[in-house]
Design a protein around this motif. Structure first.
Motif, PDB file in Angstrom:
ATOM      1  N   MET A   1       2.660  10.483 -24.698  1.00 34.61           N
ATOM      2  CA  MET A   1       1.950   9.392 -23.890  1.00 34.61           C
ATOM      3  C   MET A   1       1.866   9.208 -23.085  1.00 34.61           C
ATOM      4  N   PHE A   2       1.180   9.476 -21.980  1.00 34.26           N
ATOM      5  CA  PHE A   2       0.811   9.233 -20.124  1.00 34.26           C
ATOM      6  C   PHE A   2       1.320   7.990 -19.677  1.00 34.26           C
ATOM      7  N   GLU A   3       2.394   7.948 -18.702  1.00 33.50           N
ATOM      8  CA  GLU A   3       2.598   6.697 -18.233  1.00 33.50           C
ATOM      9  C   GLU A   3       2.576   6.992 -16.634  1.00 33.50           C
ATOM     10  N   LEU A   4       2.468   6.253 -15.409  1.00 36.81           N
ATOM     11  CA  LEU A   4       2.809   5.795 -14.867  1.00 36.81           C
ATOM     12  C   LEU A   4       4.080   4.932 -14.506  1.00 36.81           C
ATOM     13  N   HIS A   5       5.142   5.040 -14.533  1.00 33.11           N
ATOM     14  CA  HIS A   5       6.368   4.228 -14.077  1.00 33.11           C
ATOM     15  C   HIS A   5       6.177   3.440 -12.945  1.00 33.11           C
ATOM     16  N   TRP A   6       5.983   3.997 -12.015  1.00 31.00           N
ATOM     17  CA  TRP A   6       5.686   3.276 -10.830  1.00 31.00           C
ATOM     18  C   TRP A   6       4.125   2.818 -10.219  1.00 31.00           C
ATOM     19  N   PRO A   7       3.089   2.281 -10.593  1.00 27.89           N
ATOM     20  CA  PRO A   7       2.104   2.313 -10.350  1.00 27.89           C
ATOM     21  C   PRO A   7       1.879   1.815  -9.229  1.00 27.89           C
ATOM     22  N   ALA A   8       2.647   0.988  -8.962  1.00 25.04           N
ATOM     23  CA  ALA A   8       2.045   0.021  -7.611  1.00 25.04           C
ATOM     24  C   ALA A   8       2.118   0.853  -6.140  1.00 25.04           C
ATOM     25  N   ALA A   9       3.290   2.365  -6.195  1.00 22.71           N
ATOM     26  CA  ALA A   9       3.221   3.171  -5.019  1.00 22.71           C
ATOM     27  C   ALA A   9       1.564   3.021  -4.732  1.00 22.71           C
ATOM     28  N   PHE A  10       0.277   3.563  -5.360  1.00 26.64           N
ATOM     29  CA  PHE A  10      -0.725   3.246  -4.530  1.00 26.64           C
ATOM     30  C   PHE A  10      -0.888   2.026  -4.420  1.00 26.64           C
ATOM     31  N   LEU A  11      -0.427   1.216  -3.974  1.00 28.28           N
ATOM     32  CA  LEU A  11      -1.020   0.140  -2.747  1.00 28.28           C
ATOM     33  C   LEU A  11      -0.645   0.582  -1.474  1.00 28.28           C
ATOM     34  N   LEU A  12      -0.127   1.662  -1.528  1.00 26.04           N
ATOM     35  CA  LEU A  12       0.344   2.309   0.102  1.00 26.04           C
ATOM     36  C   LEU A  12      -1.099   3.302   0.026  1.00 26.04           C
ATOM     37  N   LEU A  13      -1.763   3.575  -0.333  1.00 26.52           N
ATOM     38  CA  LEU A  13      -3.270   4.119  -0.212  1.00 26.52           C
ATOM     39  C   LEU A  13      -3.918   4.208   0.861  1.00 26.52           C
ATOM     40  N   PRO A  14      -4.359   2.991   1.508  1.00 28.85           N
ATOM     41  CA  PRO A  14      -4.645   2.282   3.242  1.00 28.85           C
ATOM     42  C   PRO A  14      -3.694   2.858   3.832  1.00 28.85           C
ATOM     43  N   LEU A  15      -2.701   3.175   3.271  1.00 30.72           N
ATOM     44  CA  LEU A  15      -1.520   3.136   4.700  1.00 30.72           C
ATOM     45  C   LEU A  15      -1.956   4.565   5.883  1.00 30.72           C
ATOM     46  N   PRO A  16      -2.645   5.261   5.913  1.00 24.80           N
ATOM     47  CA  PRO A  16      -2.162   5.981   7.042  1.00 24.80           C
ATOM     48  C   PRO A  16      -3.914   5.661   7.971  1.00 24.80           C
ATOM     49  N   TRP A  17      -4.728   4.892   6.878  1.00 22.87           N
ATOM     50  CA  TRP A  17      -5.929   3.855   7.855  1.00 22.87           C
ATOM     51  C   TRP A  17      -5.367   2.999   8.589  1.00 22.87           C
ATOM     52  N   LEU A  18      -4.738   2.221   7.873  1.00 20.01           N
ATOM     53  CA  LEU A  18      -4.192   1.491   8.756  1.00 20.01           C
ATOM     54  C   LEU A  18      -3.721   1.798  10.009  1.00 20.01           C
ATOM     55  N   LEU A  19      -2.934   2.437   9.970  1.00 20.56           N
ATOM     56  CA  LEU A  19      -1.510   3.089  10.891  1.00 20.56           C
ATOM     57  C   LEU A  19      -2.463   3.698  12.613  1.00 20.56           C
ATOM     58  N   ARG A  20      -3.845   4.198  11.668  1.00 22.01           N
ATOM     59  CA  ARG A  20      -4.596   5.117  13.226  1.00 22.01           C
ATOM     60  C   ARG A  20      -5.276   3.805  13.446  1.00 22.01           C
ATOM     61  N   TRP A  21      -5.633   3.033  12.945  1.00 23.97           N
ATOM     62  CA  TRP A  21      -6.204   1.687  12.709  1.00 23.97           C
ATOM     63  C   TRP A  21      -5.378   1.008  14.245  1.00 23.97           C
ATOM     64  N   LEU A  22      -3.847   1.086  13.838  1.00 27.87           N
ATOM     65  CA  LEU A  22      -3.270  -0.263  14.188  1.00 27.87           C
ATOM     66  C   LEU A  22      -2.907  -0.026  15.967  1.00 27.87           C
ATOM     67  N   LEU A  23      -2.066   2.086  15.612  1.00 30.94           N
ATOM     68  CA  LEU A  23      -1.744   2.215  16.570  1.00 30.94           C
ATOM     69  C   LEU A  23      -2.414   3.014  17.738  1.00 30.94           C
ATOM     70  N   PRO A  24      -2.019   3.066  18.863  1.00 26.93           N
ATOM     71  CA  PRO A  24      -3.246   3.827  19.669  1.00 26.93           C
ATOM     72  C   PRO A  24      -3.388   5.177  19.708  1.00 26.93           C
ATOM     73  N   ALA A  25      -4.588   5.429  20.578  1.00 25.20           N
ATOM     74  CA  ALA A  25      -4.533   6.476  20.564  1.00 25.20           C
ATOM     75  C   ALA A  25      -3.713   7.789  21.380  1.00 25.20           C
ATOM     76  N   ALA A  26      -3.486   8.600  21.202  1.00 25.15           N
ATOM     77  CA  ALA A  26      -2.770   9.707  21.983  1.00 25.15           C
ATOM     78  C   ALA A  26      -3.404  10.363  22.762  1.00 25.15           C
ATOM     79  N   ALA A  27      -2.343  10.086  23.645  1.00 28.14           N
ATOM     80  CA  ALA A  27      -2.856  10.651  25.687  1.00 28.14           C
ATOM     81  C   ALA A  27      -3.124  11.517  25.365  1.00 28.14           C
ATOM     82  N   VAL A  28      -4.639  12.049  26.773  1.00 26.21           N
ATOM     83  CA  VAL A  28      -5.198  13.164  26.438  1.00 26.21           C
ATOM     84  C   VAL A  28      -4.534  13.292  28.152  1.00 26.21           C
ATOM     85  N   PRO A  29      -3.613  14.835  27.821  1.00 26.08           N
ATOM     86  CA  PRO A  29      -3.428  14.664  29.841  1.00 26.08           C
ATOM     87  C   PRO A  29      -4.833  15.071  30.255  1.00 26.08           C
ATOM     88  N   SER A  30      -4.574  15.267  31.444  1.00 24.86           N
ATOM     89  CA  SER A  30      -6.093  15.300  32.382  1.00 24.86           C
ATOM     90  C   SER A  30      -6.180  17.011  32.702  1.00 24.86           C
TER      91      SER A  30
END
Length: 326
Positions: A1-30
């Motif tokens: 029988m297949f089981e996920l022992h820590w399924p709550a880990a999927f709560l981190l799924l939107p983390l990269p998009w949240l960081l992209r939205w919250l953090l400032p964009a990288a500076a582009v050299p002139s």
């Protein structure tokens, strides 16, 4: 029988998009060079940019999903394993006061401190308690729970092995150790509540009187077995000026044990402690219902390894493109 022992880990799924939205964009050299057809180049890049951007995102998305799958600890559960559970719940309260440094006991024919003998033989005692739940309380000037009641005897053994004299202070709070044990055992089945208290001294610290704590333990149906540690004056010892067990309050330890229906034992050497533990082991266990356990085969190395391979492949592809672009 297949089981996920820590399924709550999927709560981190939107983390990269949240960081992209919250953090400032990288500076582009002139740019240091201005060319007349630069706007046209930018227009060409904008025409193909979204498609290339989406293609470049997918490897990162797949790698992130694989890492989340690995973090959720997927496992394959086999057939239920037979459980051998006695239902006996036992707290071990071990004295770490300064007098446990006295080198007046024998182990393998060599003089050793009391603490070394207690550690060795408590470890053996723990290893033989398969099916029981054990907890560990360490006390000196204060008492604290090193391990709650658990079936994880290997960890309990390690915590006992890592303890040392003075960890909880140099004095002896026997009453506090009994009181803390009562608190931990209060909700367990009355037939299985047992405290084994090991000390080489008298109650010199703490807020609780040992006899009063023992009477309360008796009212809760908790039996206390007390073990007094220390050699006699007649035995070889480095402390030649006095009886090595002069600080041992045997009278109080006897009263504590008798008040709860337990027994008092005297341990003058390693063999005595082994005999004491064998006698305690003759206690009748109280059976406890237990749910079935299954042999679990971890599957997380597969998504974790695949994520690593994709990361290496993606990085190698980037290095290859840069070299050929130059």
């Amino acid at each position: 029988m297949f089981e996920l022992h820590w399924p709550a880990a999927f709560l981190l799924l939107p983390l990269p998009w949240l960081l992209r939205w919250l953090l400032p964009a990288a500076a582009v050299p002139s740019t240091a060079l201005q060319v007349g057809f630069l706007p046209r180049i930018e227009q060409l890049k904008s025409n193909v940019g979204p498609v290339q951007s989406e293609r470049r995102r997918w490897p990162f998305i797949i790698i992130w999903l694989l890492l989340l799958i690995a973090a959720s600890r997927p496992q394959w559960l086999g057939e239920p394993l037979p459980m051998s559970i006695s239902g006996r719940d036992m707290m071990l309260a071990v004295d770490l006061s300064g007098s446990m440094e006295y080198q007046d006991m024998q182990l393998d024919g060599e003089p050793v401190p009391r603490m070394a003998v207690v550690q060795r033989l408590v470890a053996n005692f723990i290893a033989e308690r398969q099916g029981d739940r054990l907890g560990l309380i360490l006390f000196g000037s204060t008492a604290y729970v090193q391990a709650p009641l658990t079936h994880d005897l290997d960890s309990l053994n390690q915590w006992m092995d890592e303890s040392f004299v003075g960890l909880a202070g140099r004095e002896t709070a026997i009453g506090d150790a009994i009181g803390l044990s009562i608190k931990r055992l209060a909700e367990e089945p009355a037939e299985s509540r047992v405290l084994v208290l090991i000390t080489d001294g008298a109650n010199t610290a703490g807020q609780v009187n040992p006899l009063r704590a023992a009477r309360f333990a008796a009212s809760e149906g908790i039996r206390i077995f007390t073990i007094g540690v220390g050699a006699d004056r007649s035995q070889p010892t480095q402390i030649a000026t006095r009886d090595p067990s002069v600080d041992l309050d045997e009278g109080t330890l006897v009263d504590v044990a008798l008040a709860t229906g337990g027994e008092y034992f005297r341990a003058r050497n390693g063999q005595d402690i082994e005999d004491i533990y064998r006698r305690i082991d003759m206690l009748e266990p109280a059976l406890r219902d237990s749910g079935p356990r299954r042999r679990a085969r971890p599957l997380y190395p597969w998504p974790l390894g695949l994520a690593m391979l994709l990361t290496l492949a993606f990085a190698a592809n980037g290095v290859y493109r840069r070299r050929h672009a130059d």
